[in-house]
Design an enzyme around this catalytic site. Sequence first.
Site, PDB file in Angstrom:
ATOM      1  N   CYS A  72       0.834  -1.205   0.000  1.00 30.56           N
ATOM      2  CA  CYS A  72       0.000   0.000   0.000  1.00 30.56           C
ATOM      3  C   CYS A  72       0.871   1.259   0.000  1.00 30.56           C
ATOM      4  CB  CYS A  72      -0.951  -0.052   1.194  1.00 30.56           C
ATOM      5  SG  CYS A  72      -2.297   1.130   1.132  1.00 30.56           S
ATOM      6  N   HIS A  73       0.925   1.985   1.105  1.00 36.12           N
ATOM      7  CA  HIS A  73       1.762   3.178   1.214  1.00 36.12           C
ATOM      8  C   HIS A  73       3.180   2.841   1.704  1.00 36.12           C
ATOM      9  CE1 HIS A  73      -2.159   5.136   0.956  1.00 36.12           C
ATOM     10  NE2 HIS A  73      -1.520   6.253   0.657  1.00 36.12           N
TER      11      HIS A  73
END
Length: 171
Positions: A103-104
């Site tokens: 994800c991030h």
Amino acid sequence: MAKIATVITNLFEDSEYTQPADAFKEAGHEVVTIEKEAGKEVKGKSDGTTVTIDKGIDEVNAADFDALFIPGGFSPDQLRADDRFVQFAKRFMDDCKPVFAICHGPQLLITAKTLEGRHATGYKSIQVDMEYAGAKFLDKEVVVCDNQLVTSRTPDDLPAFIRESKQLLNK
């Protein structure tokens, strides 16, 4: 089995930590959580999962670990503001040790300037940042680059992310 450094702070994406960490532990690996100070409790952003930190960043050395795990959420963006975490992540990439970022999570690798020329993926909102960092962004559930870097986009990709991360740990 592998000793996995896990850099995490408040507002991590709960499932992106809990599911891989549980899978790693079930496979016999050791998962060590790292934040600014040992004993601190950090909370997830979605479900309020509480994680008690095992080690402070000043207590650890990348050389003592076999792999690095970076869960997503807002945690990686906060951690990359602290150069100690940036240098810690950079060391794993420079030493060609396995790195798992979902994800991030790749935000920490962007700041460490370690994505140039690498195939990778991440959450859609960081795609342009990854491309500016020189990554060859692929919109796929999981991307494995050079038998070292495993990246995925969202919690929906967790089964593939866990599968490929565990496979890399077993090599």
